[in-house]
Design a protein around this motif. Sequence first.
Motif, PDB file in Angstrom:
ATOM      1  N   SER A 106       0.859  -1.179   0.000  1.00  0.00           N
ATOM      2  CA  SER A 106       0.000   0.000   0.000  1.00  0.00           C
ATOM      3  C   SER A 106       0.897   1.231   0.000  1.00  0.00           C
ATOM      4  O   SER A 106       1.938   1.244   0.675  1.00  0.00           O
TER       5      SER A 106
ATOM      6  N   CYS B 195      -0.461   5.341 -10.801  1.00  0.00           N
ATOM      7  CA  CYS B 195      -1.119   6.479 -10.147  1.00  0.00           C
ATOM      8  C   CYS B 195      -1.264   7.667 -11.096  1.00  0.00           C
ATOM      9  O   CYS B 195      -2.194   8.470 -10.950  1.00  0.00           O
TER      10      CYS B 195
ATOM     11  N   TYR C 224      -4.143  -3.521  -8.969  1.00  0.00           N
ATOM     12  CA  TYR C 224      -3.936  -2.144  -8.508  1.00  0.00           C
ATOM     13  C   TYR C 224      -5.293  -1.489  -8.256  1.00  0.00           C
ATOM     14  O   TYR C 224      -6.220  -1.626  -9.075  1.00  0.00           O
TER      15      TYR C 224
ATOM     16  N   GLY D  33      -6.413   2.482  -6.876  1.00  0.00           N
ATOM     17  CA  GLY D  33      -5.927   3.776  -6.390  1.00  0.00           C
ATOM     18  C   GLY D  33      -7.021   4.807  -6.270  1.00  0.00           C
ATOM     19  O   GLY D  33      -7.851   4.962  -7.170  1.00  0.00           O
TER      20      GLY D  33
ATOM     21  N   THR E 206      -2.185   9.529  -5.116  1.00  0.00           N
ATOM     22  CA  THR E 206      -3.196   8.540  -4.739  1.00  0.00           C
ATOM     23  C   THR E 206      -2.819   7.827  -3.445  1.00  0.00           C
ATOM     24  O   THR E 206      -1.653   7.821  -3.035  1.00  0.00           O
TER      25      THR E 206
ATOM     26  N   CYS F  68      -3.029   4.003  -2.740  1.00  0.00           N
ATOM     27  CA  CYS F  68      -3.280   2.815  -3.552  1.00  0.00           C
ATOM     28  C   CYS F  68      -2.865   1.541  -2.822  1.00  0.00           C
ATOM     29  O   CYS F  68      -2.055   1.569  -1.890  1.00  0.00           O
TER      30      CYS F  68
END
Length: 411
Positions: free
Chosen positions: A47, A77, A114, A116, A129, A131
């Motif tokens: 993360s 991102c 992923y 985000g 972000t 994410c």
Amino acid sequence: MIQPEDHSKEKERLASLESYSILDTLPEEDYDNLTAIAAEICGTPISLVSLLDNKRQWFKSHHGIDASETPKEYAFCAHAINSEEDILIVQDSRTDERFHDNPLVTGDPRVIFYAGIPLSTENGLPLGTLCVIDHKPKLLSQSQIASLKALAKQVMNLLKLRKSKIQLNKTIASLEEKNIELERFAYIAAHDLKSPLNAINSTAEIFSEYYHSSFDEDGKKMLGFIKSSTKKLKGLIDGLLDYSKSDSVLKEEQTTFEIEALQEDINGLFSFDNSLKLKIETPLERINTNRTALNQILINLVSNAIKYNDKNEVEINIKIDKNQDFYEFSVKDNGPGIPIKNQEKVFEIYKILTPTDKFGEKGNGIGLATVKKIVEKLGGSIYLESDPGTGATFHFKLKSVENEAGKLKMA
């Protein structure tokens, strides 16, 4: 691989990001806690709090990987901040033409899944972000997505708090600088005014002494007016100098000294006044505080009690006690007292409530303002207690700093 495009308001976005002064700062526990929670909720090994400048994505927090940044052209991102949705989810990057041959997919850290959430300002400008990433395809439940969005809001709250603190510190620094400049100006102006003022006063004295008989009544009145005006102005200038010098007084270290020495200091300054009865009552033998500051406070309070007293014999009682981390002082007089409506006003600078004192002199409204300034900057407080006809009592307290060399003893 499809490289991300710049945001439609890239220039404004980058300026907004710069305003947070967050890039390349040290790790902070608050951000790390949020990425750890995000990874736990979503069941992912990685993360990130990712912030995007013009060339890279930089990680304010990186849970599960050691890298602190990657090129912007590889950043998932950078795609997320351009998404029309409030979340970008890539379930399997190997089947997505934007990412299938991305070095972050084919190599470490193997970004297969992923999700985000853009970190957007109140103006809708995305900074980066929050994410989560996995090495295998994955689905998130609605509750996981909701939790991730809530955590993203908390990241933005931290960023807003940081920005507010920066702006507050800048404002405080600016005000302190202006205050220093103002006090320096007041000191220099007051100091430079004293020389010509003394010259005017001396000239007036010479005229009065040697040419008094040559003046008619109007001339004598005008000369008296010059002398009284210069005397008032000198009092105002002295007050300004005391007020501007009070900060330098505060810089002196706290020392331990005997109560007896304090009483000698105060009595010595007012020994000329035979009508004064001044008494200090305390169970303490010694105190530990800024001695010069305390002397200035007490001198101002005692001087005021004398000047505005309406009795033939002035009685002033000073009490000193200690309560936990504070010394508590009270200065009580037997004067006419001060009406409740004026009890806050007496501490305002340049506020003059009585036309003249008992000697016919006009005050400058600086003495009690100086006292309040010193007391508060020493971490204490001051207030007035009075009823008309029963005198006035000024209560103030100062912080006590004890050490092994100067512990307090009770009498």
